[in-house]
Design an enzyme around this catalytic site. Structure first.
Site, PDB file in Angstrom:
ATOM      1  N   MET A  40     -19.936 -30.450  17.977  1.00  0.00           N
ATOM      2  CA  MET A  40     -19.158 -31.240  17.018  1.00  0.00           C
ATOM      3  C   MET A  40     -18.821 -32.633  17.546  1.00  0.00           C
ATOM      4  SD  MET A  40     -18.832 -29.601  14.198  1.00  0.00           S
ATOM      5  CE  MET A  40     -17.360 -30.193  13.361  1.00  0.00           C
ATOM      6  N   GLY A 184     -17.246 -21.315  -6.194  1.00  0.00           N
ATOM      7  CA  GLY A 184     -16.554 -22.601  -6.056  1.00  0.00           C
ATOM      8  C   GLY A 184     -17.440 -23.738  -6.505  1.00  0.00           C
ATOM      9  N   GLY A 185     -17.031 -24.407  -7.578  1.00  0.00           N
ATOM     10  CA  GLY A 185     -17.829 -25.510  -8.132  1.00  0.00           C
ATOM     11  C   GLY A 185     -17.170 -26.854  -7.887  1.00  0.00           C
ATOM     12  N   ILE A 188     -18.558 -29.488  -2.747  1.00  0.00           N
ATOM     13  CA  ILE A 188     -19.472 -28.758  -1.852  1.00  0.00           C
ATOM     14  C   ILE A 188     -20.377 -27.844  -2.662  1.00  0.00           C
ATOM     15  CG2 ILE A 188     -19.585 -26.970  -0.040  1.00  0.00           C
ATOM     16  CD1 ILE A 188     -17.281 -28.322   1.355  1.00  0.00           C
ATOM     17  N   GLY A 275     -12.932 -24.482  -1.082  1.00  0.00           N
ATOM     18  CA  GLY A 275     -12.002 -25.468  -0.530  1.00  0.00           C
ATOM     19  C   GLY A 275     -11.948 -25.408   0.990  1.00  0.00           C
ATOM     20  N   HIS A 451     -31.306 -59.023  -9.931  1.00  0.00           N
ATOM     21  CA  HIS A 451     -32.132 -58.293 -10.901  1.00  0.00           C
ATOM     22  C   HIS A 451     -33.464 -57.891 -10.237  1.00  0.00           C
ATOM     23  CE1 HIS A 451     -34.023 -57.349 -14.750  1.00  0.00           C
ATOM     24  NE2 HIS A 451     -35.077 -58.013 -14.317  1.00  0.00           N
TER      25      HIS A 451
HETATM   26  C1  LIG Z   1     -20.407 -29.879   3.581  1.00  0.00           C
HETATM   27  C2  LIG Z   1     -19.497 -31.080   3.545  1.00  0.00           C
HETATM   28  C3  LIG Z   1     -19.920 -32.243   2.945  1.00  0.00           C
HETATM   29  C4  LIG Z   1     -19.095 -33.359   2.927  1.00  0.00           C
HETATM   30  N1  LIG Z   1     -19.545 -34.500   2.336  1.00  0.00           N
HETATM   31  C5  LIG Z   1     -18.774 -35.607   2.365  1.00  0.00           C
HETATM   32  C6  LIG Z   1     -19.256 -36.839   1.853  1.00  0.00           C
HETATM   33  O1  LIG Z   1     -20.385 -36.932   1.369  1.00  0.00           O
HETATM   34  N2  LIG Z   1     -18.459 -37.927   1.931  1.00  0.00           N
HETATM   35  C7  LIG Z   1     -17.207 -37.870   2.486  1.00  0.00           C
HETATM   36  O2  LIG Z   1     -16.525 -38.902   2.577  1.00  0.00           O
HETATM   37  N3  LIG Z   1     -16.710 -36.702   2.950  1.00  0.00           N
HETATM   38  C8  LIG Z   1     -17.469 -35.581   2.914  1.00  0.00           C
HETATM   39  N4  LIG Z   1     -16.984 -34.424   3.447  1.00  0.00           N
HETATM   40  C9  LIG Z   1     -15.612 -34.414   3.999  1.00  0.00           C
HETATM   41  C10 LIG Z   1     -15.606 -35.090   5.380  1.00  0.00           C
HETATM   42  O3  LIG Z   1     -16.613 -34.535   6.184  1.00  0.00           O
HETATM   43  C11 LIG Z   1     -14.252 -34.916   6.030  1.00  0.00           C
HETATM   44  O4  LIG Z   1     -13.243 -35.388   5.160  1.00  0.00           O
HETATM   45  C12 LIG Z   1     -14.162 -35.703   7.327  1.00  0.00           C
HETATM   46  O5  LIG Z   1     -15.233 -35.429   8.169  1.00  0.00           O
HETATM   47  C13 LIG Z   1     -12.848 -35.341   8.021  1.00  0.00           C
HETATM   48  O6  LIG Z   1     -12.784 -36.001   9.250  1.00  0.00           O
HETATM   49  P1  LIG Z   1     -11.540 -35.828  10.178  1.00  0.00           P
HETATM   50  O7  LIG Z   1     -11.350 -37.131  10.848  1.00  0.00           O
HETATM   51  O8  LIG Z   1     -10.392 -35.249   9.485  1.00  0.00           O
HETATM   52  O9  LIG Z   1     -11.975 -34.739  11.278  1.00  0.00           O
HETATM   53  P2  LIG Z   1     -13.307 -33.959  11.575  1.00  0.00           P
HETATM   54  O10 LIG Z   1     -14.479 -34.845  11.553  1.00  0.00           O
HETATM   55  O11 LIG Z   1     -13.315 -32.740  10.760  1.00  0.00           O
HETATM   56  O12 LIG Z   1     -13.111 -33.579  13.114  1.00  0.00           O
HETATM   57  C14 LIG Z   1     -12.201 -32.651  13.560  1.00  0.00           C
HETATM   58  C15 LIG Z   1     -12.697 -32.176  14.917  1.00  0.00           C
HETATM   59  O13 LIG Z   1     -11.645 -31.475  15.580  1.00  0.00           O
HETATM   60  C16 LIG Z   1     -12.201 -30.426  16.327  1.00  0.00           C
HETATM   61  N5  LIG Z   1     -11.117 -29.480  16.592  1.00  0.00           N
HETATM   62  C17 LIG Z   1     -10.479 -28.666  15.703  1.00  0.00           C
HETATM   63  N6  LIG Z   1      -9.490 -27.993  16.335  1.00  0.00           N
HETATM   64  C18 LIG Z   1      -9.501 -28.402  17.628  1.00  0.00           C
HETATM   65  C19 LIG Z   1      -8.714 -28.089  18.768  1.00  0.00           C
HETATM   66  N7  LIG Z   1      -7.681 -27.228  18.722  1.00  0.00           N
HETATM   67  N8  LIG Z   1      -9.015 -28.690  19.940  1.00  0.00           N
HETATM   68  C20 LIG Z   1     -10.035 -29.566  20.032  1.00  0.00           C
HETATM   69  N9  LIG Z   1     -10.799 -29.904  18.995  1.00  0.00           N
HETATM   70  C21 LIG Z   1     -10.531 -29.343  17.807  1.00  0.00           C
HETATM   71  C22 LIG Z   1     -13.331 -29.903  15.436  1.00  0.00           C
HETATM   72  O14 LIG Z   1     -14.292 -29.197  16.195  1.00  0.00           O
HETATM   73  C23 LIG Z   1     -13.871 -31.204  14.829  1.00  0.00           C
HETATM   74  O15 LIG Z   1     -14.936 -31.724  15.566  1.00  0.00           O
HETATM   75  C24 LIG Z   1     -17.796 -33.298   3.503  1.00  0.00           C
HETATM   76  C25 LIG Z   1     -17.360 -32.114   4.120  1.00  0.00           C
HETATM   77  C26 LIG Z   1     -18.205 -31.017   4.151  1.00  0.00           C
HETATM   78  C27 LIG Z   1     -17.737 -29.764   4.833  1.00  0.00           C
HETATM   79  N1  LIG Z   2     -19.394 -36.152  -1.656  1.00  0.00           N
HETATM   80  C1  LIG Z   2     -18.200 -35.960  -1.120  1.00  0.00           C
HETATM   81  O1  LIG Z   2     -17.392 -36.874  -0.974  1.00  0.00           O
HETATM   82  C2  LIG Z   2     -17.845 -34.594  -0.649  1.00  0.00           C
HETATM   83  C3  LIG Z   2     -18.804 -33.599  -0.576  1.00  0.00           C
HETATM   84  C4  LIG Z   2     -18.439 -32.343  -0.142  1.00  0.00           C
HETATM   85  C5  LIG Z   2     -17.116 -32.103   0.219  1.00  0.00           C
HETATM   86  N2  LIG Z   2     -16.208 -33.095   0.144  1.00  0.00           N
HETATM   87  C6  LIG Z   2     -14.793 -32.834   0.487  1.00  0.00           C
HETATM   88  O2  LIG Z   2     -14.634 -31.504   0.909  1.00  0.00           O
HETATM   89  C7  LIG Z   2     -13.504 -30.928   0.267  1.00  0.00           C
HETATM   90  C8  LIG Z   2     -13.736 -29.453   0.049  1.00  0.00           C
HETATM   91  O3  LIG Z   2     -14.717 -29.257  -0.974  1.00  0.00           O
HETATM   92  P1  LIG Z   2     -14.830 -27.913  -1.800  1.00  0.00           P
HETATM   93  O4  LIG Z   2     -15.847 -28.116  -2.854  1.00  0.00           O
HETATM   94  O5  LIG Z   2     -14.981 -26.755  -0.862  1.00  0.00           O
HETATM   95  O6  LIG Z   2     -13.364 -27.718  -2.354  1.00  0.00           O
HETATM   96  P2  LIG Z   2     -12.606 -28.084  -3.701  1.00  0.00           P
HETATM   97  O7  LIG Z   2     -11.211 -27.642  -3.459  1.00  0.00           O
HETATM   98  O8  LIG Z   2     -12.834 -29.472  -4.080  1.00  0.00           O
HETATM   99  O9  LIG Z   2     -13.263 -27.164  -4.831  1.00  0.00           O
HETATM  100  C9  LIG Z   2     -13.143 -25.776  -4.757  1.00  0.00           C
HETATM  101  C10 LIG Z   2     -13.554 -25.149  -6.079  1.00  0.00           C
HETATM  102  O10 LIG Z   2     -13.457 -23.743  -5.894  1.00  0.00           O
HETATM  103  C11 LIG Z   2     -12.821 -23.170  -7.040  1.00  0.00           C
HETATM  104  N3  LIG Z   2     -12.177 -21.938  -6.565  1.00  0.00           N
HETATM  105  C12 LIG Z   2     -11.135 -21.827  -5.700  1.00  0.00           C
HETATM  106  N4  LIG Z   2     -10.885 -20.512  -5.463  1.00  0.00           N
HETATM  107  C13 LIG Z   2     -11.780 -19.803  -6.177  1.00  0.00           C
HETATM  108  C14 LIG Z   2     -12.044 -18.408  -6.337  1.00  0.00           C
HETATM  109  N5  LIG Z   2     -11.343 -17.489  -5.665  1.00  0.00           N
HETATM  110  N6  LIG Z   2     -13.031 -18.028  -7.164  1.00  0.00           N
HETATM  111  C15 LIG Z   2     -13.776 -18.962  -7.835  1.00  0.00           C
HETATM  112  N7  LIG Z   2     -13.581 -20.292  -7.713  1.00  0.00           N
HETATM  113  C16 LIG Z   2     -12.605 -20.702  -6.897  1.00  0.00           C
HETATM  114  C17 LIG Z   2     -11.869 -24.236  -7.531  1.00  0.00           C
HETATM  115  O11 LIG Z   2     -11.614 -24.067  -8.914  1.00  0.00           O
HETATM  116  C18 LIG Z   2     -12.657 -25.527  -7.253  1.00  0.00           C
HETATM  117  O12 LIG Z   2     -13.481 -25.892  -8.340  1.00  0.00           O
HETATM  118  C19 LIG Z   2     -13.327 -31.714  -1.019  1.00  0.00           C
HETATM  119  O13 LIG Z   2     -11.977 -31.865  -1.289  1.00  0.00           O
HETATM  120  C20 LIG Z   2     -13.975 -33.038  -0.778  1.00  0.00           C
HETATM  121  O14 LIG Z   2     -13.005 -34.028  -0.563  1.00  0.00           O
HETATM  122  C21 LIG Z   2     -16.540 -34.337  -0.286  1.00  0.00           C
END
Ligand SMILES: Cc1cc2nc3c(=O)[nH]c(=O)nc-3n(C[C@H](O)[C@H](O)[C@H](O)COP(=O)(O)OP(=O)(O)OC[C@H]3O[C@@H](n4cnc5c(N)ncnc54)[C@H](O)[C@@H]3O)c2cc1C
Ligand SMILES: NC(=O)c1ccc[n+]([C@@H]2O[C@H](COP(=O)([O-])OP(=O)(O)OC[C@H]3O[C@@H](n4cnc5c(N)ncnc54)[C@H](O)[C@@H]3O)[C@@H](O)[C@H]2O)c1
Length: 463
Positions: A40, A184-185, A188, A275, A451
Site C-alpha cells: 500500500m 451495492g450500486g 464502486i 460502502g 475545436h
Molecule cells: C475501488 C475504488 C475506486 C476508487 N475510485 C476513485 C476515483 O476514481 N476517484 C477518487 O477521487 N476516489 C476514488 N476512490 C476513493 C479514494 O481512493 C479514497 O478516497 C482515497 O484514496 C483516500 O485516501 P486517504 O488519504 O484517506 O488514505 P488512503 O489512501 O486510503 O491510505 C490510508 C493508508 O493507511 C494505511 N493504514 C491503515 N491503518 C493503518 C495503521 N493502523 N497503521 C499504519 N498504516 C495504516 C493503509 O494501509 C493505507 O495505505 C476509490 C476507492 C476505491 C476503493
Molecule cells: N469515481 C469515483 O470518484 C469513485 C469510485 C469508486 C469509489 N469512490 C468512493 O468510494 C466510496 C465508497 O463507494 P461505494 O460504492 O462502496 O459506497 P456508496 O456508499 O457510495 O454506495 C453503496 C451503495 O450500496 C447500497 N447498499 C448499502 N447497503 C446495502 C445492502 N445491505 N444491500 C444492498 N445495497 C446496499 C447503497 O444503497 C448504495 O447505493 C464512495 O463514497 C466514493 O466516494 C469514488
C-alpha cells in the site's frame, strides 16, 4: 525498544499524509510515515482504488470498442482480454507503488513498515512484527483511509475467502467471471458493473435503494440506467439481501423485493460494494481522547484538528467525501496548520465528482430538488447527440448522454450541473471553477473554446 523523536508522525500512506510528509521533510523537518503494508505504499488511490480501476475501465472500453458485438466473442477471447487488462493494471500499480516509495525516501521521510497505534497524545507505537518501535512527535496526522463495510447478511460466506469479494479482490480474480452479482450500486458497484459487462460478463446490480443512480436527478438517472441496461447490466432495486451462500463453484444470493420474497440469483462471484467506513480499528484513539463522530469517523473541526491538540486527521478517516482530491485538499489545510498561517479550512469547498462509466457521469453543485428549495431555477438540458457545436463525442463514436445545468434565474449563476458524456471527468472541473469563482452561465457560454473539443458544448447548451 527503540524510541525516536520527530516533528511529525503520519499514520497511513494516504494522499494527504504522503504529501504533507514530503513537503515537511523537504523543508527540513523530521517526519516519520508509518504504513501497515508495503503493498500500500502510495495509499489506496494508486494501489487498489482510482488508478487501477481506471486502468481497467480504459482496457474494458477498448475491448468493447474492438468487439462491438460481444455475443460473437468466445469466452476464451474475453478471458484473455480481461487477464491482459489485469496484467497491465498490475504493472502500472507496481511502478507507481515503487515510485511513491522512492519519492518519499529521497525527500528524507523516515518510512516505518508496520501497524501504528497511538499510545499517548505525542506517542505512536509501531508493530513491525518484531520488536515494537516507539515514535514521538509534537504533531501527529491520522491518514488511515477507509475499509469496505462488511454487511451483516446471513449465510455461509466470508469476504475474500472465495467467491464473495471486495473491490480489491475483484481486481485479482483468476479469470473473467461469466456472471457477477454486485451488492451495492454506488460508484464502486457501478464502475465494476461497467468494466465487467464490457468484457461480456453477465452483471446484476442489487441495491437497497428504490432505483438505480438514486443520488442523481431523476431525468439523469433514467438516461444513465438505460445506457447501462443497453450494455446488458440488470438492475434489481428495493432489494433486501436475506442470505449469501458460497461453495467451491458458485455463490447464491437470496433476496426479497417489496412485491415478491424469496428470490435467488446464482453467479460465479459476488462483489460486496455497500460502502467504505473510516479505518480507525486498533488506532488507540479512545485511550488518548481522540473523539469519533456518530458514524465512526475521527471528529475534526474545519481546520482538521481532532479533539486532542497536535493531532490532525485527513482523508477518508475524517468522514469527509471519500475522494483522493479531498484528501489532497485536506493536506493543504494540515500543512497550513503546521507550517503556514493556519487560515485554510474546509469552508467553501466546491466538490465535483465523476463515476467512470462509458461515458463518464459527472456532477457538481446542487441537485435539481435542492436547488429548487432555495432558488428560482432555470434548467437547461440537451442530449449530447443533439449538440451540433460538440462533434467530439461523434468523432469518438460515443454520442450518448446529456448535459444539464441548473441556473439561478435572478443571478445567472450556475447552481449545479450534471455532465454525462465523453470527457465529462474533465469538463466538470471547468464548471466547478465557474461555480467557485461566480462566473455566470452567460460568461461561460461566451467563452472561446478550442475545436473540436467537448467544452464547446457549453457554448451551445448555455448560449
Ligand atoms: C475501488 C475504488 C475506486 C476508487 N475510485 C476513485 C476515483 O476514481 N476517484 C477518487 O477521487 N476516489 C476514488 N476512490 C476513493 C479514494 O481512493 C479514497 O478516497 C482515497 O484514496 C483516500 O485516501 P486517504 O488519504 O484517506 O488514505 P488512503 O489512501 O486510503 O491510505 C490510508 C493508508 O493507511 C494505511 N493504514 C491503515 N491503518 C493503518 C495503521 N493502523 N497503521 C499504519 N498504516 C495504516 C493503509 O494501509 C493505507 O495505505 C476509490 C476507492 C476505491 C476503493
Ligand atoms: N469515481 C469515483 O470518484 C469513485 C469510485 C469508486 C469509489 N469512490 C468512493 O468510494 C466510496 C465508497 O463507494 P461505494 O460504492 O462502496 O459506497 P456508496 O456508499 O457510495 O454506495 C453503496 C451503495 O450500496 C447500497 N447498499 C448499502 N447497503 C446495502 C445492502 N445491505 N444491500 C444492498 N445495497 C446496499 C447503497 O444503497 C448504495 O447505493 C464512495 O463514497 C466514493 O466516494 C469514488
Amino acid at each position: 525498544m527503540t524510541s525516536t523523536d520527530f516533528d511529525l508522525i503520519v499514520l497511513g500512506w494516504g494522499k494527504a499524509g504522503k504529501t504533507v510528509a514530503m513537503k515537511m521533510a523537504a523543508s527540513g523537518k523530521q517526519v516519520a510515515l508509518v504504513e501497515a503494508s508495503p503493498e500500500m505504499y502510495g495509499g489506496t488511490c494508486i494501489n487498489i482504488g482510482c488508478v487501477p480501476t481506471k486502468s481497467l475501465v480504459v482496457a474494458a472500453e477498448r475491448f468493447q470498442a474492438a468487439h462491438p458485438d460481444l455475443a460473437k466473442v468466445t469466452y476464451e477471447e474475453a478471458n484473455l482480454g480481461f487477464l491482459t487488462a489485469q496484467s497491465q493494471r498490475n504493472q502500472l500499480t507496481a511502478k507507481m507503488n515503487s515510485a511513491n516509495y522512492g519519492m518519499a525516501d529521497s525527500k528524507g521521510v523516515h518510512i516505518f513498515n508496520g501497524t501504528a497505534k497511538l499510545t499517548g497524545p505525542h506517542e505512536v507505537s509501531v508493530n513491525t512484527g518484531a520488536e515494537p518501535v516507539t515514535l514521538r512527535a509534537d504533531n501527529i496526522l491520522i491518514n488511515t483511509g477507509a475499509t469496505p463495510v462488511v454487511p451483516c447478511i446471513a449465510g455461509d460466506w466470508q469476504l475474500n475467502r472465495g467467491r464473495v469479494v471486495d473491490s480489491t479482490q475483484v481486481q485479482q480474480l483468476p479469470g473473467l467471471p461469466r456472471s457477477l452479482v454486485i451488492i451495492g450500486g454506488g460508484p464502486i458497484g457501478l464502475e465494476f458493473a461497467s468494466i465487467f459487462s464490457s468484457f461480456g460478463t453477465k452483471v446484476s446490480v442489487l441495491d437497497a435503494a428504490d432505483k438505480p443512480f438514486s443520488r442523481f436527478d431523476e431525468d439523469v438517472a433514467a438516461v444513465a440506467t438505460e445506457v447501462l441496461k443497453g450494455k446488458g447490466i440488470s438492475f434489481i432495486n428495493s432489494a433486501k439481501v436475506a442470505a449469501v451462500n458460497e461453495d467451491a463453484d458458485q455463490v447464491k444470493v437470496s433476496y426479497d423485493l417489496p412485491e415478491k420474497e424469496g428470490n435467488v440469483l446464482v453467479s460465479d462471484y459476488v462483489l460486496m460494494a455497500v460502502g467504505r467506513r473510516p479505518m480507525t480499528d486498533g488506532l488507540g484513539l479512545a485511550e488518548v481522547g481522540v473523539e469519533l463522530t456518530e458514524r465512526g469517523a475521527v471528529k475534526v473541526d474545519e481546520y482538521l484538528r481532532t479533539s486532542v491538540p497536535g493531532i490532525y486527521a485527513a482523508g477518508d478517516v475524517n468522514g469527509g467525501p471519500q475522494f483522493t482530491y479531498i484528501s489532497y485538499d485536506d493536506h493543504r489545510i494540515v500543512l497550513d496548520q503546521l507550517l503556514g498561517e493556519g487560515k485554510k479550512s474546509t469552508r467553501g469547498r466546491v466538490v465535483p465528482a465523476t463515476i467512470f462509466l462509458d461515458p463518464p457521469l459527472a456532477t457538481v453543485g446542487l441537485s435539481e430538488q435542492s436547488a429548487r428549495e432555495h432558488h428560482r431555477v432555470k434548467v437547461v438540458r440537451k442530449d449530447i447527440a443533439q449538440i451540433a457545436a460538440m462533434p467530439r463525442p461523434k468523432i469518438l463514436g460515443n454520442p450518448a448522454g446529456l448535459m444539464k445545468f441548473l441556473i439561478d434565474e435572478e443571478t445567472d449563476l450556475i447552481l449545479g450541473a450534471t455532465l454525462y458524456c465523453i470527457d465529462a471527468q474533465e469538463l466538470i472541473n471547468t464548471v466547478a471553477l465557474a461555480i467557485k469563482h461566480q462566473i455566470t452561465a452567460t460568461q461561460l457560454a461566451d467563452m472561446i473554446f478550442t475545436h473540436p473539443s467537448s467544452t464547446e458544448g457549453f457554448n451551445e447548451v448555455l448560449g
